[in-house]
Design a protein around this motif. Structure first.
Motif, PDB file in Angstrom:
ATOM      1  N   UNK A  11       0.874  -1.174   0.000  1.00 23.64           N
ATOM      2  CA  UNK A  11       0.000   0.000   0.000  1.00 23.64           C
ATOM      3  C   UNK A  11       0.905   1.217   0.000  1.00 23.64           C
ATOM      4  N   UNK A  12       1.020   1.845  -1.173  1.00 24.54           N
ATOM      5  CA  UNK A  12       1.934   2.977  -1.312  1.00 24.54           C
ATOM      6  C   UNK A  12       1.222   4.158  -1.942  1.00 24.54           C
ATOM      7  N   UNK A  13       1.694   5.343  -1.597  1.00 22.84           N
ATOM      8  CA  UNK A  13       1.219   6.583  -2.192  1.00 22.84           C
ATOM      9  C   UNK A  13       2.413   7.222  -2.885  1.00 22.84           C
ATOM     10  N   UNK A  14       2.268   7.533  -4.173  1.00 20.37           N
ATOM     11  CA  UNK A  14       3.331   8.158  -4.947  1.00 20.37           C
ATOM     12  C   UNK A  14       3.405   9.645  -4.586  1.00 20.37           C
ATOM     13  N   UNK A  15       4.446  10.019  -3.837  1.00 21.16           N
ATOM     14  CA  UNK A  15       4.555  11.392  -3.339  1.00 21.16           C
ATOM     15  C   UNK A  15       4.747  12.412  -4.455  1.00 21.16           C
ATOM     16  N   UNK A  16       5.362  12.018  -5.561  1.00 19.94           N
ATOM     17  CA  UNK A  16       5.522  12.969  -6.670  1.00 19.94           C
ATOM     18  C   UNK A  16       4.169  13.281  -7.302  1.00 19.94           C
ATOM     19  N   UNK A  17       3.283  12.280  -7.380  1.00 15.96           N
ATOM     20  CA  UNK A  17       1.930  12.521  -7.893  1.00 15.96           C
ATOM     21  C   UNK A  17       1.131  13.382  -6.918  1.00 15.96           C
ATOM     22  N   UNK A  18       1.333  13.164  -5.622  1.00 18.57           N
ATOM     23  CA  UNK A  18       0.664  13.995  -4.614  1.00 18.57           C
ATOM     24  C   UNK A  18       1.120  15.440  -4.771  1.00 18.57           C
ATOM     25  N   UNK A  19       2.425  15.623  -4.956  1.00 22.55           N
ATOM     26  CA  UNK A  19       2.980  16.969  -5.135  1.00 22.55           C
ATOM     27  C   UNK A  19       2.397  17.646  -6.375  1.00 22.55           C
ATOM     28  N   UNK A  20       2.287  16.901  -7.473  1.00 25.32           N
ATOM     29  CA  UNK A  20       1.691  17.449  -8.699  1.00 25.32           C
ATOM     30  C   UNK A  20       0.230  17.834  -8.473  1.00 25.32           C
ATOM     31  N   UNK A  21      -0.507  16.991  -7.738  1.00 20.32           N
ATOM     32  CA  UNK A  21      -1.912  17.286  -7.444  1.00 20.32           C
ATOM     33  C   UNK A  21      -2.029  18.550  -6.592  1.00 20.32           C
ATOM     34  N   UNK A  22      -1.117  18.712  -5.645  1.00 18.94           N
ATOM     35  CA  UNK A  22      -1.118  19.915  -4.801  1.00 18.94           C
ATOM     36  C   UNK A  22      -0.894  21.154  -5.657  1.00 18.94           C
ATOM     37  N   UNK A  23       0.070  21.081  -6.585  1.00 14.25           N
ATOM     38  CA  UNK A  23       0.367  22.245  -7.427  1.00 14.25           C
ATOM     39  C   UNK A  23      -0.835  22.638  -8.283  1.00 14.25           C
ATOM     40  N   UNK A  24      -1.511  21.667  -8.890  1.00 15.88           N
ATOM     41  CA  UNK A  24      -2.676  21.995  -9.724  1.00 15.88           C
ATOM     42  C   UNK A  24      -3.838  22.484  -8.867  1.00 15.88           C
ATOM     43  N   UNK A  25      -3.987  21.935  -7.665  1.00 16.97           N
ATOM     44  CA  UNK A  25      -5.042  22.393  -6.759  1.00 16.97           C
ATOM     45  C   UNK A  25      -4.787  23.838  -6.335  1.00 16.97           C
ATOM     46  N   UNK A  26      -3.531  24.160  -6.047  1.00 18.20           N
ATOM     47  CA  UNK A  26      -3.190  25.529  -5.648  1.00 18.20           C
ATOM     48  C   UNK A  26      -3.450  26.524  -6.785  1.00 18.20           C
ATOM     49  N   UNK A  27      -3.165  26.094  -8.019  1.00 19.85           N
ATOM     50  CA  UNK A  27      -3.448  26.963  -9.170  1.00 19.85           C
ATOM     51  C   UNK A  27      -4.948  27.221  -9.278  1.00 19.85           C
ATOM     52  N   UNK A  28      -5.753  26.174  -9.088  1.00 24.43           N
ATOM     53  CA  UNK A  28      -7.205  26.347  -9.169  1.00 24.43           C
ATOM     54  C   UNK A  28      -7.703  27.263  -8.056  1.00 24.43           C
ATOM     55  N   UNK A  29      -7.186  27.082  -6.841  1.00 29.14           N
ATOM     56  CA  UNK A  29      -7.586  27.926  -5.711  1.00 29.14           C
ATOM     57  C   UNK A  29      -7.221  29.387  -5.994  1.00 29.14           C
ATOM     58  N   UNK A  30      -6.046  29.592  -6.567  1.00 28.61           N
ATOM     59  CA  UNK A  30      -5.578  30.944  -6.890  1.00 28.61           C
ATOM     60  C   UNK A  30      -6.478  31.626  -7.919  1.00 28.61           C
ATOM     61  N   UNK A  31      -7.014  30.857  -8.861  1.00 29.23           N
ATOM     62  CA  UNK A  31      -7.818  31.418  -9.945  1.00 29.23           C
ATOM     63  C   UNK A  31      -9.310  31.486  -9.653  1.00 29.23           C
ATOM     64  N   UNK A  32      -9.773  30.821  -8.607  1.00 27.44           N
ATOM     65  CA  UNK A  32     -11.213  30.821  -8.327  1.00 27.44           C
ATOM     66  C   UNK A  32     -11.643  32.118  -7.662  1.00 27.44           C
ATOM     67  N   UNK A  33     -12.782  32.615  -8.116  1.00 20.27           N
ATOM     68  CA  UNK A  33     -13.305  33.888  -7.614  1.00 20.27           C
ATOM     69  C   UNK A  33     -13.618  33.829  -6.117  1.00 20.27           C
ATOM     70  N   UNK A  34     -14.217  32.705  -5.665  1.00 20.47           N
ATOM     71  CA  UNK A  34     -14.611  32.611  -4.261  1.00 20.47           C
ATOM     72  C   UNK A  34     -13.424  32.488  -3.302  1.00 20.47           C
ATOM     73  N   UNK A  35     -12.200  32.338  -3.841  1.00 17.38           N
ATOM     74  CA  UNK A  35     -11.010  32.272  -3.002  1.00 17.38           C
ATOM     75  C   UNK A  35     -10.151  33.543  -3.093  1.00 17.38           C
TER      76      UNK A  35
END
Length: 163
Positions: A11-35
């Motif tokens: 049972x493993x979690x790929x930390x590089x994929x987690x990091x990529x997901x964080x970066x795209x999530x942060x971009x979405x948060x930055x661009x969303x009007x409600x944030x």
């Protein structure tokens, strides 16, 4: 006598994929009007995510955005262990999310019970945070994999080193 085949259950979690997901999530948060003007952020500290936002409602939205990005990157969300929401500095709230790596003893026992219930002639060995399954027939090993995939386990498992 035929050669024995085996595979490992991990049972493993790929930390590089987690990091990529964080970066795209942060971009979405930055661009969303409600944030706009929000103090929302997501950080990865060793094997733990730290979610910070203005209030619990925005924190749940940050969590939803992050989960969507993790699912798109095939990161097993069953392996996320959420901590309590706690107050943080500057009137914000924080939540720690632990990334579960490896199979603990309790879940290893559950997996062993599932394997024994199949009635197939295989041997299992718990090795630290993984389980090795050995058998003479590759068909039996496939049956074990199918039984474990059908089982409702509290964590996501992968099958590696199939020989």
């Amino acid at each position: 006598m035929s050669k024995e085949s085996s595979f490992d259950i991990v049972s493993k979690v790929d930390l590089s994929e987690v990091n990529n997901a964080i970066q795209t999530a942060l971009k979405e948060i930055e661009n969303r009007f409600d944030f706009k003007g929000s103090k929302s952020k997501i950080t990865l500290e060793k094997e733990e995510l730290v979610l910070v936002s203005d209030d619990e409602f925005k924190l749940s939205q940050v969590k939803d955005i992050l989960l969507g990005k993790l699912v798109k990157r095939d990161v097993p969300i069953k392996n996320l262990d959420y901590g309590k929401v706690e107050p943080a500095a500057g009137g914000t709230v924080r939540q720690h999310v632990k990334l579960v790596q490896g199979i603990d003893k309790e879940n290893a026992k559950k997996i062993n019970a599932i394997i024994k219930d199949t009635g197939l002639k295989v041997k299992t060995q718990i090795q630290d945070d993984q389980i090795r399954v050995t058998g003479k027939s590759k068909d039996e090993l496939q049956g074990i994999i199918t039984a474990i995939r059908k089982a409702d386990l509290p964590l996501e498992v992968q099958f590696i080193n199939y020989r």
